[in-house]
Design a protein around this motif. Structure first.
Motif, mmCIF file in Angstrom:
data_model
loop_
_atom_site.group_PDB
_atom_site.id
_atom_site.type_symbol
_atom_site.label_atom_id
_atom_site.label_comp_id
_atom_site.label_asym_id
_atom_site.label_seq_id
_atom_site.Cartn_x
_atom_site.Cartn_y
_atom_site.Cartn_z
ATOM 1 N N HIS A 1 0.806 -1.218 0.000
ATOM 2 C CA HIS A 1 0.000 0.000 0.000
ATOM 3 C C HIS A 1 0.839 1.266 0.000
ATOM 4 C CE1 HIS A 1 -3.452 -2.533 0.479
ATOM 5 N NE2 HIS A 1 -2.890 -3.107 1.524
ATOM 6 N N GLY A 2 2.149 1.141 -0.114
ATOM 7 C CA GLY A 2 3.008 2.320 -0.146
ATOM 8 C C GLY A 2 3.029 2.958 -1.527
ATOM 9 N N ILE A 3 3.568 4.161 -1.571
ATOM 10 C CA ILE A 3 3.604 4.891 -2.840
ATOM 11 C C ILE A 3 4.526 4.221 -3.856
ATOM 12 C CG2 ILE A 3 5.418 6.518 -2.158
ATOM 13 C CD1 ILE A 3 3.659 8.640 -3.732
ATOM 14 N N GLY A 4 5.637 3.666 -3.398
ATOM 15 C CA GLY A 4 6.545 2.965 -4.314
ATOM 16 C C GLY A 4 5.844 1.798 -4.975
ATOM 17 N N TRP A 5 5.102 1.053 -4.192
ATOM 18 C CA TRP A 5 4.339 -0.092 -4.708
ATOM 19 C C TRP A 5 3.331 0.367 -5.753
ATOM 20 C CZ3 TRP A 5 4.007 -5.245 -4.874
ATOM 21 C CH2 TRP A 5 2.792 -5.815 -5.252
ATOM 22 N N ARG A 6 2.514 1.362 -5.377
ATOM 23 C CA ARG A 6 1.440 1.826 -6.281
ATOM 24 C C ARG A 6 2.001 2.324 -7.608
ATOM 25 N NH1 ARG A 6 -0.353 4.275 -1.571
ATOM 26 N NH2 ARG A 6 0.230 6.328 -2.373
ATOM 27 N N ARG A 7 3.083 3.073 -7.552
ATOM 28 C CA ARG A 7 3.645 3.618 -8.794
ATOM 29 C C ARG A 7 4.186 2.508 -9.688
ATOM 30 N NH1 ARG A 7 5.341 9.197 -9.132
ATOM 31 N NH2 ARG A 7 7.267 8.423 -10.058
ATOM 32 N N LEU A 8 4.823 1.497 -9.106
ATOM 33 C CA LEU A 8 5.345 0.401 -9.922
ATOM 34 C C LEU A 8 4.224 -0.453 -10.499
ATOM 35 C CD1 LEU A 8 8.512 -0.658 -7.905
ATOM 36 C CD2 LEU A 8 8.386 0.721 -9.991
ATOM 37 N N VAL A 9 3.155 -0.630 -9.753
ATOM 38 C CA VAL A 9 2.003 -1.370 -10.279
ATOM 39 C C VAL A 9 1.340 -0.563 -11.394
ATOM 40 C CG1 VAL A 9 -0.313 -2.235 -9.719
ATOM 41 C CG2 VAL A 9 1.610 -2.715 -8.177
ATOM 42 N N ASP A 10 1.185 0.742 -11.189
ATOM 43 C CA ASP A 10 0.569 1.596 -12.215
ATOM 44 C C ASP A 10 1.363 1.593 -13.515
ATOM 45 O OD1 ASP A 10 -1.430 2.282 -10.460
ATOM 46 O OD2 ASP A 10 -0.623 4.282 -9.999
ATOM 47 N N ARG A 11 2.674 1.425 -13.429
ATOM 48 C CA ARG A 11 3.540 1.414 -14.609
ATOM 49 C C ARG A 11 3.782 0.002 -15.146
ATOM 50 N NH1 ARG A 11 4.507 5.734 -11.713
ATOM 51 N NH2 ARG A 11 5.172 7.669 -12.694
ATOM 52 N N ALA A 12 3.071 -0.961 -14.595
ATOM 53 C CA ALA A 12 3.175 -2.374 -15.013
ATOM 54 C C ALA A 12 4.590 -2.923 -14.850
ATOM 55 C CB ALA A 12 2.659 -2.575 -16.435
#
Length: 102
Positions: free
Chosen positions: A42-53
């Motif tokens: 749920h961290g920002i690093g996680w979300r950004r990497l998931v959003d960028r596939a």
């Protein structure tokens, strides 16, 4: 967001990516629960990497890092940094040259 905030986000992304790399979770058949390797989902690093596939879900709850995507993202960022430095130098040079001529 300032430069410091951006740097913190990049560090958090790198933390996530390196945890997957260290765990050998680099292909769909090796996918695991990220919490097993200490990655908060749920961290920002996680979300950004998931959003960028870059980090992808292979099956429900099982994730892996797509290394070609991660490396491409890093190359793109490096290129953008170099371009930014060149632009700053060019603006500074034109500014200094403009001031030296009356």
């Amino acid at each position: 967001m300032g430069a410091a905030g951006g740097a913190i986000i990049l560090m958090k992304e790198r933390h996530v990516a390196e945890a997957f790399e260290r765990g050998g979770i680099t292909a769909p058949e090796r996918a695991r629960d990220p919490q097993e390797i200490g990655v908060r989902m749920h961290g920002i690093g996680w979300r950004r990497l998931v959003d960028r596939a870059v980090v992808r879900e292979a099956s429900p709850g099982k994730w892996y890092i797509d290394m070609p995507s991660w490396l491409a993202l890093r190359r793109q960022r490096r290129r953008m940094s170099i371009i930014l430095v060149i632009l700053v130098i060019a603006v500074a040079a034109f500014t200094l040259l403009g001031k030296s001529h009356p």
